[in-house]
Design a protein around this motif. Structure first.
Motif, PDB file in Angstrom:
ATOM      1  N   CYS A  73       0.850  -1.183   0.000  1.00  0.00           N
ATOM      2  CA  CYS A  73       0.000   0.000   0.000  1.00  0.00           C
ATOM      3  C   CYS A  73       0.886   1.233   0.000  1.00  0.00           C
TER       4      CYS A  73
ATOM      5  N   GLY B 231      -2.921   1.980  -4.552  1.00  0.00           N
ATOM      6  CA  GLY B 231      -2.601   3.393  -4.572  1.00  0.00           C
ATOM      7  C   GLY B 231      -3.525   4.133  -3.621  1.00  0.00           C
TER       8      GLY B 231
ATOM      9  N   TYR C 193     -10.963   2.160 -11.195  1.00  0.00           N
ATOM     10  CA  TYR C 193     -10.203   2.053  -9.955  1.00  0.00           C
ATOM     11  C   TYR C 193      -9.197   0.925  -9.986  1.00  0.00           C
TER      12      TYR C 193
ATOM     13  N   ALA D  60     -11.114   9.113 -11.408  1.00  0.00           N
ATOM     14  CA  ALA D  60     -10.315   8.222 -12.248  1.00  0.00           C
ATOM     15  C   ALA D  60     -11.247   7.450 -13.179  1.00  0.00           C
TER      16      ALA D  60
ATOM     17  N   LEU E 166      -6.995   1.423  -6.688  1.00  0.00           N
ATOM     18  CA  LEU E 166      -6.919   2.777  -6.151  1.00  0.00           C
ATOM     19  C   LEU E 166      -8.004   2.978  -5.107  1.00  0.00           C
TER      20      LEU E 166
ATOM     21  N   SER F 296      -1.831  10.809  -7.503  1.00  0.00           N
ATOM     22  CA  SER F 296      -1.324   9.460  -7.285  1.00  0.00           C
ATOM     23  C   SER F 296      -0.295   8.977  -8.313  1.00  0.00           C
TER      24      SER F 296
ATOM     25  N   ASP G  79      -2.364   7.025  -2.484  1.00  0.00           N
ATOM     26  CA  ASP G  79      -1.344   8.065  -2.441  1.00  0.00           C
ATOM     27  C   ASP G  79      -1.833   9.411  -2.943  1.00  0.00           C
TER      28      ASP G  79
ATOM     29  N   VAL H 186       0.845   5.967  -8.280  1.00  0.00           N
ATOM     30  CA  VAL H 186       0.415   4.608  -8.628  1.00  0.00           C
ATOM     31  C   VAL H 186      -0.606   4.657  -9.759  1.00  0.00           C
ATOM     32  N   ARG H 187      -1.472   5.648  -9.708  1.00  0.00           N
ATOM     33  CA  ARG H 187      -2.464   5.782 -10.774  1.00  0.00           C
ATOM     34  C   ARG H 187      -1.781   6.061 -12.106  1.00  0.00           C
TER      35      ARG H 187
ATOM     36  N   ALA I 268      -6.813   9.130  -4.444  1.00  0.00           N
ATOM     37  CA  ALA I 268      -6.170   8.656  -5.681  1.00  0.00           C
ATOM     38  C   ALA I 268      -7.232   8.296  -6.708  1.00  0.00           C
ATOM     39  N   ALA I 269      -8.393   7.870  -6.228  1.00  0.00           N
ATOM     40  CA  ALA I 269      -9.469   7.460  -7.127  1.00  0.00           C
ATOM     41  C   ALA I 269     -10.400   8.615  -7.456  1.00  0.00           C
TER      42      ALA I 269
END
Lengths: 493, 307
Positions: free
Chosen positions: A46, A220, A375, A372, A382, A226, A222, A228-229, A386-387
């Protein structure tokens, strides 16, 4: 792995106990030898140690079905500071969020609620919301006898640090998480194929300093930008509101018109954006004032006295008065007291007078809407900001994140109990199905409310006031909306 | 449809290219070459979640639910083995690309899975896919997905099984697979999912399969009933109209009714306990759902415990 297999085929020629010892040593040596070269393999990595990420890991560790998963947390900041966070009872952090009863219940179920400093959490029981232009008002309070079995609490105002600190304490109590804090993510790549394993679809998180974490599922948590995204190639679409949210911790003349037993939240819709005052324990409140960027920078530049006057004015004076006061560089305190004499208002329909602002708590952040496109991606999920990013006017952002976490944990639990690989898209699909539409609707509703109330004149103004008055008058509809906001109503989406 | 006994007479099948088969006692009595080549052609798309095997992926969780229901209803006559809430050993017959085998290997309650299939093409796909999850290749006494030093085995099985990889694929048929000499070394769960409707001599096949179940263990299979409804749903709609199942996958004449299976197991002289049956229905878009009574007309699970 090859070493183990080769050894077994020689087992016929070597006694059993020697084989076992031999195998153990080979395996151990192999582990040490390759530890530097091979990434550390986790079931869940995570990225992001905010409320969403910490909740996710706590829930996974607390759930007996998922407790055996190997999990890691990556966080750029120093978590020791969060863990040891402590403020005196008369000082409050300016970053607060409203926790719905549904979020509070979830936090209780995972064992985190009891780790929050409970006397810093303020339940509130009534909401007063009104139109700054027309004065049309809606009062969210439970009529006597109409309160749900859950009680009259609408939501809980809570400092974000109180929440993250409590989650960290619970996480420590549970144990079993590899925590990498003060750790910056340098880049995320994919793994490699070797003779033994094919990790080409496994995300590998590279931390500054050389550590590599391979993730069966990379989450993600974050934040709005993000990484990660981006790694997953998922676009987030939306727009900036061209508004900033100004926050501050305020000292009030009393503990509220309803006293400690009935704390009231106030929100007034001004054409420049809603101004909200949310109750904290004792004589304190937290301010969230969504306004134009130039207004926001003016507010941040004012002396404490002038700032306090502006806040009081925001709940009492007309939008025209306020507009003028925003053009002054200073002296709003005198302007306010003069204009107040000429403005009729019901003092009990607005918050009590603000008498002070806590040092260093006046700050602002830009407001935007983002959603986003999806997800999930292969081995990526996410949650939280982040989402999706939402306008703060309904106090839903953090709660949406908690809702995401609850849903993702349920999805992971179902996957684990049916032997699924938790990271593959097919295993993650139920998470998207459950959360995407619900989040999309909420983002949309808050967006339209913001747009509706940004209009200062014209036909929309009386129309929206009629609408608001109508909802106020329709008891069952109002009760439905209050239950939806609290998260204990029937699931519409 | 008229009930048939699962005898040794071959069933009629409409594959003109089928070669004549040797007697049922041969080592390949269960293997039909045409069937194998049909499935080998599907090998590359086996793990595509939106490919032709999607219905199998969607059905897989129900297999685990059914096995759990069987295990928890285990008869108290099972005195030959202590209750093993952890450390179950599975044999998956006709594993294909390994959809069930992999998922069984991942369960915390599993000690190991041995998965066999006659098609080397499909097994290559299965092995390659299993490499994508390092956890599957580790022996049971390793923790979670990390490689760790071996700790003392904490399962109830005999030491000869300690250190087995969680998942092993073998290119074999049930006839060529070596039968463990001691009954206690045989398997806790033998799974035969969507296989028995593809073999030519199901009775002989099940005779052999049943031997691999340890006393007190379970034989769990899934197949399709032979009715007008199942012809409509699995042939006309699934294969021809909607194309959710590759054409030619199923030979309706080889479907087996639940009653026929019951009769077969009852005829084994008390070797097997009373069966558990669960009928399931596939609705495109919604997935598989348990529907009571649908075992009479469509897909169903069938489980028996060896006494």
């Amino acid at each position: 792995m090859d070493a183990v297999i080769r050894t077994r085929s020689r087992a016929a020629y070597i006694c059993r106990s020697c084989t076992r010892r031999f195998r153990f040593q080979r395996q151990l040596r192999r582990t040490y030898a390759s530890a530097a070269a091979q990434p550390d393999i986790y079931d869940v990595v995570c990225v992001g140690g905010g409320p969403a990420g910490l909740s996710l890991l706590t829930a996974l560790r607390a759930n007996p079905v998922t407790a055996h998963l190997r999990v890691a947390l990556v966080e750029a900041q120093d978590l020791a500071k969060v863990r040891s966070w402590k403020l005196p009872p008369d000082r409050f952090s300016n970053r607060c969020s409203s926790l719905t009863p549904s979020s509070a219940l979830f936090l209780d179920q995972i064992g985190a609620w009891r780790h929050l400093e409970r006397d810093r959490v303020q339940a509130y029981h009534e909401m007063q919301v009104w139109d700054g232009v027309t004065g049309a008002r809606i009062e969210f309070d439970w009529a006597p006898g109409a309160a749900p079995p859950a009680g009259t609490t609408i939501a809980y105002m809570n400092e974000n640090l109180n929440l993250t600190s409590g989650l960290l304490k619970r996480l420590e109590e549970l144990g079993g998480v590899s925590v990498f804090d003060n750790a910056r993510v340098e880049r995320i790549t994919y793994g490699e194929e070797t003779d033994e394993m094919d990790l080409r679809e496994w995300p590998v998180v590279h931390l500054a300093g050389g550590k590599q974490l391979s993730a069966r599922l990379l989450v993600g948590a974050d934040g709005a930008n993000s990484p990660v995204r981006s790694f997953a190639g998922i676009e987030a679409r939306g727009w900036d509101y061209n508004r900033h949210g100004v926050v501050a911790t305020l000292e009030m003349e009393g503990d509220g018109w309803g006293g400690e037993g009935t704390k009231i939240a106030y929100q007034r819709f001004l054409p420049t954006g809603p101004v909200a005052m949310l109750p904290l324990p004792g004589n304190y409140s937290t301010l969230v004032w969504s306004t134009t960027p130039s207004n926001a920078s003016l507010l941040k530049s004012l002396s404490a006295r002038d700032f306090v006057a502006m806040v009081n004015a925001a709940f009492r004076l007309s939008p025209t008065d306020l507009q003028y006061m925003h053009t002054q560089e200073s002296g709003q305190a005198e302007e306010y007291s003069w204009r107040l004499e000429h403005t009729p208002f019901d003092s009990r329909a607005v918050p009590q007078t603000v008498i002070g602002v806590q040092d260093g708590t006046v700050a602002s952040f830009p407001l935007k809407l983002r959603h986003a496109d999806t997800y999930i991606a292969e081995r990526v999920a996410l949650v939280g900001d982040a989402a999706h990013t939402i306008h703060p006017l309904a106090g839903q952002g953090l709660n949406q994140g908690q809702g995401d976490v609850q849903s993702l944990v349920k999805t992971i639990e179902d996957a684990v109990s049916h032997g699924k690989d938790i990271g593959v898209t097919m295993s993650l699909e139920p998470y998207v199905a459950e959360r995407y539409a619900a989040n999309h609707v909420l983002l949309g509703v808050c967006d339209k409310l913001h747009k509706l109330y940004s209009v200062g004149s014209g036909p929309l103004v009386p129309l929206r006031s009629v609408g608001l008055a109508a909802v106020n008058a329709l008891g069952p509809l109002k009760a439905f909306l209050m239950n939806q906001a609290a998260g204990n109503g029937i699931k519409v989406f | 449809q008229p009930s048939r006994t699962l005898g040794t007479t071959p069933r009629v099948h409409h594959n003109p290219s089928a070669t004549t088969h040797s007697s049922p006692s041969s080592s390949t009595s269960s293997v039909n070459e045409t069937e194998i080549s049909h499935f080998s052609a599907l090998a590359s798309s086996w793990w595509d979640p939106h490919g032709p095997s999607r219905p199998l992926h969607l059905m897989n969780p129900l297999r685990h639910d059914f096995i759990r229901a069987c295990l928890s209803s285990s008869s108290s006559r099972d005195s030959t083995s202590p209750t093993t809430p952890t450390g179950l050993r599975y044999l998956d017959v006709g594993c294909g690309g390994g959809i069930f085998a992999e998922s069984a290997a991942r369960l915390p309650t599993t000690h190991s899975v041995t998965a066999i299939d006659p098609s080397p093409t499909i097994l290559a796909v299965a092995r390659a896919h299993a490499k994508r999850d390092p956890f599957l290749l580790l022996p049971h006494n390793s923790s979670s997905s990390s490689s760790s030093s071996s700790s003392s085995s904490n399962n109830n099985n005999s030491n000869s099984h300690a250190g087995e990889p969680r998942l092993t694929y073998l290119n074999a048929t049930i006839e060529t697979l070596a039968l463990p000499a001691r009954p206690a070394d045989r398997f806790d769960v033998v799974s035969v999912f969507e296989v028995v409707e593809h073999v030519d001599y199901p009775a002989a096949f099940l005779d052999r399969v049943g031997e691999f179940v340890r006393p007190g263990g379970w034989l769990v299979l899934s197949t399709i009933a032979r009715t007008w409804t199942s012809w409509l749903t699995t042939k006309l709609v699934a294969e021809d109209l909607l194309g959710v199942v590759p054409r030619g996958t199923h030979d309706w004449d080889k479907y087996i009714n639940e009653g026929e299976l019951r009769a077969y197991f009852e005829g084994k002289g008390g070797l097997w306990g009373p069966p558990r049956v669960m009928g399931v229905v596939y609705v495109p878009g919604l997935g598989w759902k348990e529907v009571r009574g649908s075992e009479k007309v469509g897909n169903y699970f069938f489980g028996v415990q060896r006494v």
